[in-house]
Write a protein that holds these residues in place. Structure first.
Motif, PDB file in Angstrom:
ATOM      1  N   LYS A  79       0.802  -1.232   0.000  1.00  0.00           N
ATOM      2  CA  LYS A  79       0.000   0.000   0.000  1.00  0.00           C
ATOM      3  C   LYS A  79       0.835   1.282   0.000  1.00  0.00           C
ATOM      4  O   LYS A  79       0.275   2.364   0.175  1.00  0.00           O
ATOM      5  N   SER A  80       2.129   1.181  -0.156  1.00  0.00           N
ATOM      6  CA  SER A  80       2.947   2.405  -0.154  1.00  0.00           C
ATOM      7  C   SER A  80       3.238   2.891  -1.574  1.00  0.00           C
ATOM      8  O   SER A  80       2.958   2.200  -2.554  1.00  0.00           O
ATOM      9  N   ILE A  81       3.792   4.089  -1.656  1.00  0.00           N
ATOM     10  CA  ILE A  81       4.417   4.544  -2.899  1.00  0.00           C
ATOM     11  C   ILE A  81       5.889   4.210  -2.766  1.00  0.00           C
ATOM     12  O   ILE A  81       6.538   4.627  -1.811  1.00  0.00           O
ATOM     13  N   ARG A  82       6.391   3.428  -3.699  1.00  0.00           N
ATOM     14  CA  ARG A  82       7.787   2.995  -3.649  1.00  0.00           C
ATOM     15  C   ARG A  82       8.609   3.864  -4.611  1.00  0.00           C
ATOM     16  O   ARG A  82       8.368   3.868  -5.806  1.00  0.00           O
ATOM     17  N   ILE A  83       9.571   4.573  -4.062  1.00  0.00           N
ATOM     18  CA  ILE A  83      10.360   5.530  -4.844  1.00  0.00           C
ATOM     19  C   ILE A  83      11.834   5.121  -4.827  1.00  0.00           C
ATOM     20  O   ILE A  83      12.395   4.874  -3.764  1.00  0.00           O
ATOM     21  N   VAL A 141       7.469   7.608   6.579  1.00  0.00           N
ATOM     22  CA  VAL A 141       8.486   7.439   5.537  1.00  0.00           C
ATOM     23  C   VAL A 141       9.580   6.457   5.973  1.00  0.00           C
ATOM     24  O   VAL A 141      10.179   6.623   7.039  1.00  0.00           O
ATOM     25  N   ALA A 142       9.824   5.450   5.157  1.00  0.00           N
ATOM     26  CA  ALA A 142      10.950   4.539   5.420  1.00  0.00           C
ATOM     27  C   ALA A 142      12.000   4.711   4.323  1.00  0.00           C
ATOM     28  O   ALA A 142      11.655   4.851   3.152  1.00  0.00           O
ATOM     29  N   VAL A 143      13.269   4.711   4.721  1.00  0.00           N
ATOM     30  CA  VAL A 143      14.366   4.860   3.766  1.00  0.00           C
ATOM     31  C   VAL A 143      15.255   3.613   3.825  1.00  0.00           C
ATOM     32  O   VAL A 143      15.791   3.265   4.880  1.00  0.00           O
ATOM     33  N   LEU A 144      15.382   2.942   2.690  1.00  0.00           N
ATOM     34  CA  LEU A 144      16.237   1.739   2.602  1.00  0.00           C
ATOM     35  C   LEU A 144      17.373   2.025   1.636  1.00  0.00           C
ATOM     36  O   LEU A 144      17.349   3.014   0.915  1.00  0.00           O
ATOM     37  N   TYR A 158      11.624   5.922   9.414  1.00  0.00           N
ATOM     38  CA  TYR A 158      12.504   4.811   9.763  1.00  0.00           C
ATOM     39  C   TYR A 158      13.619   4.763   8.718  1.00  0.00           C
ATOM     40  O   TYR A 158      13.352   4.599   7.525  1.00  0.00           O
ATOM     41  N   VAL A 159      14.864   4.944   9.163  1.00  0.00           N
ATOM     42  CA  VAL A 159      16.005   4.910   8.242  1.00  0.00           C
ATOM     43  C   VAL A 159      16.805   3.652   8.526  1.00  0.00           C
ATOM     44  O   VAL A 159      17.314   3.459   9.627  1.00  0.00           O
ATOM     45  N   ARG A 160      16.870   2.785   7.513  1.00  0.00           N
ATOM     46  CA  ARG A 160      17.575   1.518   7.696  1.00  0.00           C
ATOM     47  C   ARG A 160      18.965   1.617   7.100  1.00  0.00           C
ATOM     48  O   ARG A 160      19.112   1.983   5.933  1.00  0.00           O
ATOM     49  N   PRO A 161      20.004   1.288   7.863  1.00  0.00           N
ATOM     50  CA  PRO A 161      21.344   1.303   7.257  1.00  0.00           C
ATOM     51  C   PRO A 161      21.471   0.195   6.209  1.00  0.00           C
ATOM     52  O   PRO A 161      20.665  -0.742   6.195  1.00  0.00           O
ATOM     53  N   SER A 162      22.461   0.333   5.325  1.00  0.00           N
ATOM     54  CA  SER A 162      22.675  -0.659   4.262  1.00  0.00           C
ATOM     55  C   SER A 162      22.938  -2.028   4.847  1.00  0.00           C
ATOM     56  O   SER A 162      23.670  -2.149   5.817  1.00  0.00           O
ATOM     57  N   PRO A 163      22.382  -3.073   4.222  1.00  0.00           N
ATOM     58  CA  PRO A 163      22.805  -4.417   4.619  1.00  0.00           C
ATOM     59  C   PRO A 163      24.290  -4.543   4.314  1.00  0.00           C
ATOM     60  O   PRO A 163      24.770  -3.994   3.326  1.00  0.00           O
ATOM     61  N   SER A 164      25.013  -5.260   5.154  1.00  0.00           N
ATOM     62  CA  SER A 164      26.459  -5.119   5.087  1.00  0.00           C
ATOM     63  C   SER A 164      27.218  -6.187   4.323  1.00  0.00           C
ATOM     64  O   SER A 164      28.399  -6.049   4.099  1.00  0.00           O
ATOM     65  N   SER A 165      26.571  -7.255   3.923  1.00  0.00           N
ATOM     66  CA  SER A 165      27.338  -8.260   3.196  1.00  0.00           C
ATOM     67  C   SER A 165      26.443  -9.175   2.395  1.00  0.00           C
ATOM     68  O   SER A 165      25.228  -9.092   2.462  1.00  0.00           O
ATOM     69  N   GLY A 166      27.070 -10.036   1.633  1.00  0.00           N
ATOM     70  CA  GLY A 166      26.324 -11.009   0.852  1.00  0.00           C
ATOM     71  C   GLY A 166      26.468 -10.722  -0.628  1.00  0.00           C
ATOM     72  O   GLY A 166      27.035  -9.729  -1.024  1.00  0.00           O
ATOM     73  N   THR A 167      25.965 -11.651  -1.453  1.00  0.00           N
ATOM     74  CA  THR A 167      25.998 -11.473  -2.899  1.00  0.00           C
ATOM     75  C   THR A 167      24.980 -10.419  -3.290  1.00  0.00           C
ATOM     76  O   THR A 167      24.080 -10.104  -2.506  1.00  0.00           O
ATOM     77  N   VAL A 227       5.287   5.780   2.442  1.00  0.00           N
ATOM     78  CA  VAL A 227       6.248   6.208   1.417  1.00  0.00           C
ATOM     79  C   VAL A 227       7.560   5.474   1.699  1.00  0.00           C
ATOM     80  O   VAL A 227       8.117   5.583   2.794  1.00  0.00           O
ATOM     81  N   ILE A 228       8.007   4.673   0.729  1.00  0.00           N
ATOM     82  CA  ILE A 228       9.279   3.961   0.901  1.00  0.00           C
ATOM     83  C   ILE A 228      10.264   4.513  -0.118  1.00  0.00           C
ATOM     84  O   ILE A 228       9.983   4.507  -1.316  1.00  0.00           O
ATOM     85  N   ILE A 229      11.388   4.979   0.378  1.00  0.00           N
ATOM     86  CA  ILE A 229      12.422   5.496  -0.514  1.00  0.00           C
ATOM     87  C   ILE A 229      13.587   4.518  -0.527  1.00  0.00           C
ATOM     88  O   ILE A 229      14.134   4.185   0.522  1.00  0.00           O
ATOM     89  N   VAL A 230      13.931   4.008  -1.709  1.00  0.00           N
ATOM     90  CA  VAL A 230      15.067   3.091  -1.833  1.00  0.00           C
ATOM     91  C   VAL A 230      16.197   3.840  -2.546  1.00  0.00           C
ATOM     92  O   VAL A 230      16.055   4.269  -3.680  1.00  0.00           O
TER      93      VAL A 230
END
Lengths: 340, 340
Positions: free
Chosen positions: A57-61, A89-92, A122-131, A153-156
């Protein structure tokens, strides 16, 4: 100092916490789906199955731009304004640098301090590892968790390295490219294909003595955009100026995003794109896991070193070797199937 | 009118014909490896296994450029000059347009008429159908057949559509980009990533009143190249002018290619790149065929439509659905393995 050991949460704890919009529990749910531990995956799956009805249900930007374009500052300004208007607002981040260098181009937990403290953000830090495949998959699931927690509102955010822009484009409804004044896009290191993904282009730092140059750059991009195919059929991608410093153009930036959202909802592009993206997510995971599984099989692990050596010596045609390896393997499975 | 039915050739006929440099038999061998018929594949495999010791001895050159850049005319001029010098030249094409439109951007059998008639040259028309993966695989095998037939210069031509340049780059030792005067690379529709693959850039049609403009364009590209990473470590990519019409610069074009060949041989880059490419071919075929096989399995074909429907309705998380589908499938196989 080690943090005190936290009580293990049940699937219901996670689901209820996320659906209640509890930011601490959302953070723990994201950590759960990001976990590489085999033990955590079944719980993560149950949590995701539990929250899926409350997602979508969000706007994904999506926002991209070279390092130095001022992404974080601009997202902070836009996000704060939206929170003031009553949005959540969430920031990924999709940050491919973290898998290569173990560092992070997009910066770490200290970024967007003001927005991080806002109770509607909600500001999420970058995931730190993996492919890249793994990071991508977890980013998609994180996005769903944020939606279930009521963020509308989700900001990627991403940075123009390798394929990360295409990955973010495949996760969002609306894709924005942030530019600077002055240099052409070659010198800004923006790949041409990225311009073609943009639903809007924003020339940042249009303030002070830079303002006039920014207006000129905007005009140049608008001319260039005429030569490019539309990122979203029927929607004319345009360039705009903005200043995270003075706040000028931030409100108009949201107007552009919201107009795009209404446009794409009205003519069905929104739903169509989401359905297509869901299928792409599905096939991408299958491909990743299928490959992983195949190369873990005993017969493959046994035969591979010999084949590699033969290829190195030029004794077998690689395409033929691949085909034969696969045929031997699948024929073996078919045979067991018939006997079973 | 139907052509008369030709006698079926044995594996030995093919191998001996190709190794003897017989162009008619080479053409039939390529048709064999391009065949989609299940019946032909085992024969094709035996032929490829038979000729592999005689492969790898050519200089493999890739050439790209937008339609209109004059690729065919230039390749004809270069190829004819090389044949006069005693080389044997084969020209192949990777043409992704043929799979999309069933037409061909690179033109059909009538192209390069003069070179086609040269007894030391072999010009192969574009393969006409199939997936990009399939076309690519067959192009790689065709290249090996041409080497076995004694061609010591192989030119692989492509056009800047989709991923075809990356595909050709992965097949050749040396990659050339053909440009026109005047317009910047944006307007020529060349993706920025392609410039970064180039070991040399040639500004074509540097003749008549266009000659001065070509020299200016050359200087501009040389400036731009300073900002780009090297395609081949230690080798400085430069721009040159050339005219297929007057022949000016054709001989220098070969000097550049040959210098590159010597440079890359001397410092081990040549061998290293070929080994890496062989591995990439190997993994690419495995991935393609593994996917094909997976989606042909009965349990997958049965479960897929239901999952699709659930995803369309937003009832399942696509990443979770994919993972579960795969786990169910592989667990089933493991179980049969233990029982068998």
């Amino acid at each position: 100092m080690e943090p005190p050991k936290r009580k293990e949460l049940t699937v219901e704890d996670y689901i209820n916490g996320v659906l209640a919009g509890d930011r601490a529990l959302l953070a723990r749910a994201i950590t759960l789906i990001e976990s590489h531990s085999e033990r955590h995956r079944p719980i993560a799956t149950e949590v995701l199955n539990g929250i899926i009805p409350q997602t979508g249900k969000s706007i994904r930007i999506g926002i991209t731009g070279v390092p130095g374009a001022g992404k974080s500052t601009l997202i902070e300004a836009l996000g704060t304004m939206l929170c003031d208007k009553g949005h959540r607002v969430a920031v990924l981040a999709v940050d491919p640098s973290s898998q290569l260098t173990k560092g992070s181009i997009l910066g770490d937990k200290t970024r967007m301090e003001e927005l991080s403290r806002n109770k509607n953000a909600y500001v999420r830090p970058s995931p730190s590892s993996g492919t890249l495949g793994g990071v991508t998959r977890r980013s998609r699931e994180t996005l769903l968790l944020c939606e279930a927690a009521g963020f509308d509102v989700i900001i990627v955010e991403t940075v123009g390295v390798g394929q990360s822009e295409a990955v973010v484009r495949s996760m969002v409804d609306c894709f924005l490219v942030l530019m600077l004044t002055g240099a052409g896009d070659e010198l800004q290191g923006i790949k041409k294909g990225v311009m073609e993904m943009a639903d809007a282009i924003f020339i940042n730092k249009a303030d002070g003595p830079n303002r006039q140059v920014a207006l000129k750059t905007k005009a140049e991009y608008n001319r260039l955009l005429h030569f490019l195919p539309q990122a979203t059929e029927g929607w004319e991608t345009k360039a705009y100026t903005v200043s995270a410093l003075t706040g000028e153009g931030i409100s108009e930036m949201w107007d552009v995003i919201y107009s795009f959202f209404q446009f794409s909802k009205e003519n069905g592009i929104f739903e169509e794109r989401r359905e297509k993206q869901a299928l792409e997510w599905f096939y991408a995971v299958i491909e990743d896991e299928l490959k992983l599984w195949f190369f873990q099989q005993d017969d493959i692990k046994q035969q591979l070193p010999l084949l590699m050596e033969q290829m190195r010596k030029g004794e077998v045609v690689p395409t033929v070797a691949a085909s034969q390896l696969l045929t031997t393997f699948t024929n073996g499975l078919e045979k067991r199937k018939e006997e079973g």
